[in-house]
Write a protein that holds these residues in place. Structure first.
Motif, short mmCIF file in Angstrom:
data_model
loop_
_atom_site.label_atom_id
_atom_site.label_comp_id
_atom_site.label_asym_id
_atom_site.label_seq_id
_atom_site.Cartn_x
_atom_site.Cartn_y
_atom_site.Cartn_z
N ALA A 117 2.28 2.99 2.38
CA ALA A 117 1.50 2.96 4.18
C ALA A 117 1.18 4.45 4.22
CB ALA A 117 3.07 3.14 4.63
N SER A 118 1.15 5.82 3.69
CA SER A 118 1.05 6.80 3.48
C SER A 118 -0.51 7.10 2.97
CB SER A 118 2.14 8.29 3.61
OG SER A 118 2.10 8.00 1.50
N THR A 119 -1.07 6.77 1.79
CA THR A 119 -1.48 7.01 1.15
C THR A 119 -3.40 6.03 1.35
OG1 THR A 119 -1.62 5.72 -0.95
CG2 THR A 119 -0.44 8.46 -0.23
N ARG A 120 -3.38 5.67 2.27
CA ARG A 120 -4.30 4.30 2.84
C ARG A 120 -6.01 5.45 2.41
NH1 ARG A 120 -5.79 2.28 9.00
NH2 ARG A 120 -7.42 -0.06 8.15
N GLN A 121 -6.44 6.47 2.86
CA GLN A 121 -7.69 6.54 2.31
C GLN A 121 -7.79 6.81 0.68
OE1 GLN A 121 -9.95 7.87 4.81
NE2 GLN A 121 -10.83 7.56 3.15
N ALA A 122 -7.02 7.74 -0.32
CA ALA A 122 -6.69 7.56 -1.53
C ALA A 122 -7.17 6.39 -2.12
CB ALA A 122 -5.36 8.34 -1.94
N GLN A 123 -6.14 4.66 -1.39
CA GLN A 123 -6.43 3.67 -1.51
C GLN A 123 -7.79 3.48 -1.69
OE1 GLN A 123 -3.38 1.14 -0.20
NE2 GLN A 123 -1.59 3.09 -0.05
N ALA A 124 -8.46 3.88 -0.17
CA ALA A 124 -9.70 2.96 -0.16
C ALA A 124 -10.84 4.27 -1.07
CB ALA A 124 -10.34 3.36 0.76
N ASN A 125 -10.40 4.88 -1.59
CA ASN A 125 -11.61 6.09 -2.55
C ASN A 125 -11.37 5.68 -4.14
OD1 ASN A 125 -12.89 7.30 0.10
ND2 ASN A 125 -10.79 8.82 -0.25
N ASP A 126 -10.19 4.74 -4.35
CA ASP A 126 -9.14 4.20 -5.22
C ASP A 126 -8.91 3.21 -5.75
OD1 ASP A 126 -9.13 4.52 -7.89
OD2 ASP A 126 -8.14 6.39 -7.76
N ALA A 127 -9.86 2.76 -6.45
CA ALA A 127 -9.77 1.45 -6.67
C ALA A 127 -8.10 1.07 -7.71
CB ALA A 127 -10.65 0.08 -7.06
N SER A 128 -8.20 1.92 -8.56
CA SER A 128 -6.88 1.94 -9.14
C SER A 128 -5.97 2.57 -8.67
CB SER A 128 -7.13 2.73 -10.64
OG SER A 128 -7.82 3.62 -10.18
N PHE A 129 -5.63 3.45 -7.50
CA PHE A 129 -4.87 4.45 -7.24
C PHE A 129 -3.39 3.76 -6.79
CE2 PHE A 129 -2.03 6.07 -3.67
CZ PHE A 129 -2.65 7.73 -3.93
N VAL A 130 -3.46 2.26 -6.64
CA VAL A 130 -2.41 1.68 -5.79
C VAL A 130 -1.65 1.48 -7.60
CG1 VAL A 130 -1.53 -0.78 -5.12
CG2 VAL A 130 -2.69 0.48 -3.47
N GLN A 131 -2.48 0.84 -8.24
CA GLN A 131 -2.12 0.99 -9.73
C GLN A 131 -1.09 1.59 -9.88
OE1 GLN A 131 -0.68 -2.82 -11.51
NE2 GLN A 131 0.00 -1.44 -12.57
N ASN A 132 -1.78 2.70 -10.60
CA ASN A 132 -1.00 3.30 -10.73
C ASN A 132 -0.96 4.93 -10.58
OD1 ASN A 132 -3.41 3.15 -13.17
ND2 ASN A 132 -5.32 4.40 -12.08
N ALA A 133 -0.57 4.64 -9.22
CA ALA A 133 0.23 5.59 -8.26
C ALA A 133 1.31 5.36 -7.63
CB ALA A 133 -0.79 6.56 -6.99
N ILE A 134 1.51 3.93 -7.73
CA ILE A 134 2.33 3.20 -6.57
C ILE A 134 3.44 1.73 -8.03
CG2 ILE A 134 3.36 1.91 -4.42
CD1 ILE A 134 0.69 2.95 -3.43
N VAL A 135 2.81 1.03 -8.27
CA VAL A 135 3.43 -0.48 -8.88
C VAL A 135 3.61 0.26 -10.10
CG1 VAL A 135 2.60 -2.59 -9.64
CG2 VAL A 135 1.66 -1.83 -7.79
N GLY A 136 2.88 1.00 -11.05
CA GLY A 136 2.97 1.08 -12.39
C GLY A 136 4.16 2.28 -12.63
N PRO A 137 4.34 3.04 -11.70
CA PRO A 137 5.57 3.88 -11.45
C PRO A 137 6.58 3.35 -11.33
CG PRO A 137 3.75 5.39 -11.06
CD PRO A 137 2.59 3.84 -10.96
N LEU A 138 6.74 2.27 -10.33
CA LEU A 138 7.82 1.48 -9.59
C LEU A 138 8.12 0.80 -10.41
CD1 LEU A 138 9.03 0.59 -7.78
CD2 LEU A 138 7.49 -1.38 -6.41
N LYS A 139 7.20 0.08 -11.84
CA LYS A 139 7.64 -0.52 -12.52
C LYS A 139 8.36 -0.25 -13.65
CE LYS A 139 5.89 -3.61 -16.58
NZ LYS A 139 4.81 -4.27 -17.84
N GLU A 140 8.15 1.87 -13.86
CA GLU A 140 9.07 1.52 -14.50
C GLU A 140 10.35 2.08 -14.41
OE1 GLU A 140 7.04 5.61 -16.23
OE2 GLU A 140 5.24 4.19 -17.18
N LYS A 141 10.82 2.42 -13.09
CA LYS A 141 11.71 2.92 -12.22
C LYS A 141 12.73 1.57 -12.83
CE LYS A 141 9.99 6.59 -9.36
NZ LYS A 141 9.71 7.02 -7.79
#
Length: 507
Positions: free
Chosen positions: A99-123
């Motif tokens: 919810a707090s990284t909308r701009q980053a998501q718009a600028n980088d198509a891989s942001f959600v996977q690399n910064a959110i979903v990937g780390p979430l899977k590890e945890k």
């Protein structure tokens, strides 16, 4: 009193601006991140209409680990509960990041996977492994849960004047998230998301005078008469008030013991006055009760009902309240009727002390309707219309009614189960209990409310009302649910059983 939250009344004239809604399901489920500006346009002094501006809804779909754990040894329960709470926390943190990284998501198509979903899977993988260790150390067997670590994301668009692109991805249980049609309801239909952007919608309401007749007096959620002409025909009624002392919290000691805000929505509590996430059975047994019969210290609790009229209540900035899309004025029931009835085929036995029963499913819109148990109606119409997937619009002089008939078969051994359901069951089609279960008194809860009737205008609902819910369930009426923990004294329980089995009407 533990950490129960007492409601502090404030002015109801202030209009609410809803915050983004965070979701944490019991170890899994959808995360909804709502990016919107919600405009509450007052047409006149008595009406407040909600319109949602253009919004982007992003979801994270995670398999529900908790639903896979149906055989957890008693010695592992507390450890597993802690780890399931960790999974909830991880999902909540991932939502906040989303919810707090909308701009980053718009600028980088891989942001959600690399910064959110990937780390979430590890945890999640690490936490799921700790769950496995807890169960095995207690002597239990557990299937390989490692495949439940991965989560997926999906985005959708809504427009102020159009419908939402639904069709959410499937979760780990294979059930369609957000895809329950529920009688024609669609996510964000007509772009009207209620006063928090996440429901209810106009499609969630029906004029009860125009609804098909489908009800029979005394018919429960399983379609059978609660107690027919044979069997145990008596009743026992307990009067515990309508929560006039504003006993509220967002915990659920049954499904999330020891977890603050484990329900993610607010409950009304009547009866036992010490019920919060940290209450032990000993504390519940020693607590005060709001019941007139002091032999009844049982806990009865259900999600609050709110009118989304633009006003604010005490929890507008709190977890489980406005922070999670549960907004508007909390309505106190005009009546709360608690009655125990018998079995249509035979006698009932006493319920054990501390027996826990949950009925209905707070996540039914996401999980599917398998555990749903909902009855909505209006006074004067209860023997004509019972609604499962709609809120009723009642005519002038008629009140909204929520009725819940609990499971009335018990396995004879356990006061709870790992998934909080398998130790109790509804009767079979012939009225008997299956699998050696024993018939117990059936709790029937009837809640009556004075609700200002909402209006449907231009495909939108004005001044809707709704039960509190998990944000991803969009305040759908099918998510209504009810909870009970038995703390009747032995003498009072014996009196109840005797009254029911001998056909008496007792209080």
């Amino acid at each position: 009193m533990g950490r129960n939250t007492r409601k502090r009344r404030s002015s109801m004239a202030t209009k609410a601006v809803a915050a983004s809604a965070a979701l944490a399901l019991g170890g899994g489920g959808l995360i909804w991140a709502n990016f919107y500006a919600s405009a509450h346009e007052s047409k006149n002094s008595s009406q407040n209409q909600t319109k949602a501006a253009a919004a982007q809804v992003a979801t994270v779909s995670c398999p529900d680990v908790g639903q896979k754990l149906t055989n957890v040894p008693g010695g592992a329960r507390s450890g597993v509960d802690r780890e399931l709470a960790n999974l909830d926390k991880q999902i909540t943190e991932a939502y906040a990041r989303l919810a707090s990284t909308r701009q980053a998501q718009a600028n980088d198509a891989s942001f959600v996977q690399n910064a959110i979903v990937g780390p979430l899977k590890e945890k999640r993988a690490a936490t799921i492994d700790r769950i496995r260790i807890n169960i095995q150390r207690a002597g239990g067997q557990v299937q390989d849960l490692s495949q439940l670590a991965a989560c997926t994301t999906q985005g959708a668009q809504t427009n102020a004047g159009g419908g939402q692109n639904g069709g959410q991805q499937q979760n780990g249980g294979g059930q369609q998230n957000g895809g329950q049609n529920n009688g024609g309801q669609n996510n964000g239909q007509q772009g009207n998301g209620g006063q928090g952007g996440n429901g209810p919608t106009a499609a969630d309401f029906v004029d009860i005078t125009k609804a098909p007749r489908n009800a029979q007096l005394g018919v429960g959620a399983n379609g059978l008469a609660a107690n027919g002409n044979g069997g145990s025909r008596g009743t026992f009624t307990t009067s515990c008030g309508t929560n006039g002392n504003d006993n509220h919290n967002t915990d659920n000691v049954i499904v999330a013991p020891g977890v603050t805000n484990g329900a993610h929505h607010l409950h009304d509590y009547v009866g036992n006055q010490n019920n919060d996430a940290f209450a032990s059975d000993q504390e519940l047994a020693a607590a005060e009760t709001s019941c007139q019969n002091q032999g009844d210290k049982s806990s009865y609790f259900w999600p609050v009902l709110r009118v989304q009229d633009g006003s604010q209540d005490f929890d507008q900035n709190n977890d489980g309240g406005g922070k999670e899309g549960n907004v508007g004025k909390i309505l106190q029931p005009a009546q709360a009727q608690l009655k125990f009835v018998g079995n249509k085929r035979g006698k009932v036995v006493a319920m054990p002390t501390a027996l826990r029963i949950i009925t209905g499913d707070a996540k039914a819109f996401v999980n599917g309707n398998g555990n749903a148990n909902v009855n909505w109606s209006c006074t004067g119409f209860e023997n004509k219309v019972q609604l499962e997937d709609k809120y009723p619009i009642c005519p002038q002089g008629s009140q909204v009614v929520r009725t819940t008939n609990f499971q009335s078969c018990w396995d004879g051994q356990n006061i709870d189960s790992a998934n909080h359901r398998t130790h109790v069951a509804f009767v079979q089609a012939n009225g008997t209990c299956a699998n050696g279960f024993k018939a117990i008194p059936q709790l029937q809860v009837r809640l009556v409310y004075n609700v200002p009737a909402p209006k449907i205008q231009n495909g939108q609902v004005v001044n809707p009302y709704a039960v509190d819910s998990f944000p991803e369930n969009l305040h759908k009426p099918i998510t209504d649910h009810n909870d009970f923990i038995n703390f009747f004294s032995q003498n009072t329980m014996n009196k109840m059983v005797n009254c029911i089995n001998t056909g008496k009407r007792c209080k």
